[in-house]
Scaffold this motif. Structure first.
Motif, mmCIF file in Angstrom:
data_model
loop_
_atom_site.group_PDB
_atom_site.id
_atom_site.type_symbol
_atom_site.label_atom_id
_atom_site.label_comp_id
_atom_site.label_asym_id
_atom_site.label_seq_id
_atom_site.Cartn_x
_atom_site.Cartn_y
_atom_site.Cartn_z
ATOM 1 N N GLY A 1 6.380 10.175 -4.954
ATOM 2 C CA GLY A 1 5.047 9.466 -5.718
ATOM 3 C C GLY A 1 4.317 10.537 -6.322
ATOM 4 N N ALA A 2 3.253 10.113 -6.955
ATOM 5 C CA ALA A 2 2.470 11.217 -7.378
ATOM 6 C C ALA A 2 1.156 11.652 -6.621
ATOM 7 C CB ALA A 2 1.568 10.743 -8.708
ATOM 8 N N LEU A 3 0.920 12.788 -6.343
ATOM 9 C CA LEU A 3 -0.495 13.051 -5.462
ATOM 10 C C LEU A 3 -1.461 13.464 -6.467
ATOM 11 C CD1 LEU A 3 1.474 15.464 -3.102
ATOM 12 C CD2 LEU A 3 0.575 13.178 -2.589
ATOM 13 N N ARG A 4 -2.453 12.544 -6.345
ATOM 14 C CA ARG A 4 -3.659 12.863 -7.232
ATOM 15 C C ARG A 4 -4.961 13.172 -6.448
ATOM 16 N NH1 ARG A 4 -1.030 8.701 -9.795
ATOM 17 N NH2 ARG A 4 0.084 9.353 -11.941
ATOM 18 N N ALA A 5 -5.711 13.850 -6.566
ATOM 19 C CA ALA A 5 -6.875 14.233 -5.758
ATOM 20 C C ALA A 5 -7.659 15.043 -6.664
ATOM 21 C CB ALA A 5 -6.711 15.114 -4.597
ATOM 22 N N ASP A 6 -9.242 14.702 -6.488
ATOM 23 C CA ASP A 6 -10.252 15.439 -7.077
ATOM 24 C C ASP A 6 -10.496 16.946 -6.251
ATOM 25 O OD1 ASP A 6 -12.336 16.508 -8.725
ATOM 26 O OD2 ASP A 6 -13.363 14.596 -8.624
ATOM 27 N N LEU B 1 5.412 5.457 2.162
ATOM 28 C CA LEU B 1 4.637 6.465 1.206
ATOM 29 C C LEU B 1 4.635 6.176 -0.211
ATOM 30 C CD1 LEU B 1 5.723 9.628 3.093
ATOM 31 C CD2 LEU B 1 3.668 8.646 3.016
ATOM 32 N N LYS B 2 5.769 5.883 -0.853
ATOM 33 C CA LYS B 2 5.916 5.745 -2.386
ATOM 34 C C LYS B 2 4.982 4.388 -2.625
ATOM 35 C CE LYS B 2 9.184 4.659 -5.917
ATOM 36 N NZ LYS B 2 10.484 4.658 -6.713
ATOM 37 N N ALA B 3 5.002 3.197 -1.732
ATOM 38 C CA ALA B 3 3.978 2.154 -2.030
ATOM 39 C C ALA B 3 2.571 2.536 -1.858
ATOM 40 C CB ALA B 3 4.379 1.033 -1.050
ATOM 41 N N ALA C 1 1.415 4.758 -4.883
ATOM 42 C CA ALA C 1 1.130 3.767 -5.922
ATOM 43 C C ALA C 1 -0.268 2.740 -5.745
ATOM 44 C CB ALA C 1 2.324 3.038 -6.141
ATOM 45 N N LEU C 2 -0.486 2.617 -4.819
ATOM 46 C CA LEU C 2 -1.992 1.959 -4.318
ATOM 47 C C LEU C 2 -3.075 2.581 -3.988
ATOM 48 C CD1 LEU C 2 -0.008 -1.001 -2.332
ATOM 49 C CD2 LEU C 2 -0.597 -1.173 -4.796
ATOM 50 N N ALA C 3 -3.061 3.749 -4.043
ATOM 51 C CA ALA C 3 -4.069 4.659 -3.622
ATOM 52 C C ALA C 3 -5.181 4.692 -4.394
ATOM 53 C CB ALA C 3 -3.644 6.104 -3.452
ATOM 54 N N PRO C 4 -6.538 4.342 -4.010
ATOM 55 C CA PRO C 4 -7.724 4.317 -4.892
ATOM 56 C C PRO C 4 -7.819 5.612 -5.575
ATOM 57 C CG PRO C 4 -8.348 4.338 -2.326
ATOM 58 C CD PRO C 4 -6.705 4.289 -2.692
#
Length: 339
Positions: free
Chosen positions: A82-87, A314-316, A319-322
C-alpha cells in the motif's frame, strides 16, 4: 524566575526557547562537549512543525530539510502492499539541533556540564535527559523495558526517489531520502540476527544500501512503561525521559517538541505547580497512548507467522487511512485540550 534544562537535545533546546519566550531565565546543561556534527534523519510531522511555528521556527525547519515524498509499504520481493502518505518534513538531527541552538543566546547552553537535578537550585528543573534519564530513575524508580527487537541505522551516499518500508517475517527495512542526495535507512531485526544475512535477496536498493553503508549503529529498541506523573515538586520530565517509545510511529522527536511548547505555554504565569499540573494532565495521556500504539505496531512488524493475513490487513488499513490531521493539538481529547 530561573529554569534549568538538563539535556541539550531536541526537547531540551525547544523547551529553553519556549520558556525564554514565556519570560524565564534559562540555562541548558548539556554533558556533551558540543552539538553533534553527524546523525541520521528525523521525520518532523505536521503536528511538530506547527508547534515550532508557535516559536517562529517552522519556516527555518522547512528550509533546513525537505518534504518527504510519498512512499510505499512493500514485501521483500518488492510487491507493493500500500501507499504511505504522510505530511512529514525530513531534516537531520544535527540540522535541527543547530537551528534550535541558534535561536538561543550564545551563553544559554553550558556544554560539558554533567549535572543532576539535585545540583540545580533554579525555580524550575526540566529533565530532558533522554531515554536513560537519571532524573526519572531517581524520582520515580522507573527504567525502560526492552521490546525484544534490535534497531539498526545508517546513512549512505545514494539517492532514492522515495522512501518507504519493507516488511518481512519478523523484520523490516526502511528508507528515508535526505535533502543532500544521501539516504537514511533503518532496520528492525531480532537480537541475534546478522544484518547482511537477514536482508539478502530483498528488493533493490536494499542490498546496495547495506553494501555501501559504513558506521552502522545498532541499539535495543526500548520503551518506557506508563508513569503515574510527569513531574514531582519543581522537576518535570520531558520527551524520552517521560515517554520513551519504540520508533515505529516516527513520533519521538515530534512529541518532545510538542511537550516543550506545551510546557512553556502553561508556565507563562510563572505559577510552577499549576503549570506543571496542567502540562501533566494535557500531555501524559496522549503520549502514553502513543507509546502503546507504537509498541503494538512494533509487535505487528515482528510477526513471523500469518504474515499474509497481516499484510492483507495492512493493505486495507492504508487504503482507508485518513488524511494527516490539520492541527498539532488535534490528537488531544476534549478534556486534555481544556487542560
Amino acid at each position: 524566575m530561573r529554569a534549568a534544562v538538563i539535556g541539550g537535545g531536541v526537547g531540551g533546546l525547544t523547551a529553553a526557547i519556549g520558556l525564554r519566550k514565556s519570560g524565564w531565565e534559562v540555562t541548558v546543561y548539556e554533558r556533551s562537549a558540543a552539538l553533534p556534527t553527524t546523525g541520521t534523519g528525523l521525520g518532523i510531522w505536521r503536528n511538530a512543525i506547527e508547534a515550532l511555528d508557535e516559536l517562529g521556527l517552522a519556516d527555518a525547519a522547512r528550509r533546513a530539510g525537505r518534504k518527504q515524498p510519498d512512499g510505499s509499504l512493500r514485501k521483500p520481493d518488492g510487491k507493493v502492499i500500500g501507499a504511505l502518505r504522510a505530511d512529514v518534513h525530513l531534516l537531520t538531527r544535527p540540522a535541527l539541533l543547530n537551528l534550535l541552538a541558534d535561536a538561543l543566546p550564545a551563553d544559554t547552553i553550558r556544554f560539558g556540564a554533567a549535572v543532576t537535578w539535585q545540583d540545580c537550585d533554579e525555580d524550575l528543573i526540566v529533565a530532558a535527559d533522554g531515554i536513560n534519564s537519571a532524573t526519572r530513575r531517581a524520582l520515580f524508580g522507573v527504567d525502560v523495558r526492552q521490546s525484544g527487537a534490535i534497531g539498526w541505522r545508517g546513512t549512505v551516499d545514494l539517492e532514492v526517489e522515495a522512501g518507504g518500508e519493507t516488511w518481512g517475517k519478523g523484520v523490516k527495512f526502511g528508507l528515508t531520502p535526505q535533502a543532500d542526495g544521501r539516504t537514511n535507512w533503518y532496520a528492525m531485526t531480532g537480537p541475534d540476527a546478522d544484518l547482511q544475512s537477514v536482508f539478502e535477496g530483498w528488493h533493490d536498493p536494499i542490498p546496495q544500501v547495506l553494501a555501501q553503508s559504513k558506521d552502522v549503529l545498532r541499539h535495543s529498541l526500548d520503551y518506557l512503561p506508563a508513569l503515574r506523573s510527569y513531574y514531582q515538586g519543581r522537576t518535570v520530565l520531558l520527551g524520552d525521559a517521560a515517554h520513551a517509545m519504540t520508533p515505529d510511529l516516527g513520533q519521538g522527536a515530534c512529541q518532545a517538541i510538542i511537550d516543550a511548547v506545551t510546557l512553556a505555554k502553561f508556565l507563562k504565569t510563572h505559577n510552577v505547580q499549576e503549570g506543571l499540573h496542567n502540562y501533566d494532565k494535557t500531555r501524559r495521556r496522549t503520549t502514553q497512548r502513543m507509546t502503546k500504539q507504537s509498541l503494538t505496531l512494533n509487535r505487528l512488524a515482528r510477526l513471523r507467522h500469518f504474515t499474509g493475513i497481516r499484510d492483507t490487513a495492512l493493505k486495507a488499513a492504508l487504503a482507508l487511512a485518513p488524511k494527516p490531521r490539520e492541527s498539532w493539538s488535534a490528537d488531544l481529547e476534549p478534556d486534555e485540550l481544556a487542560g
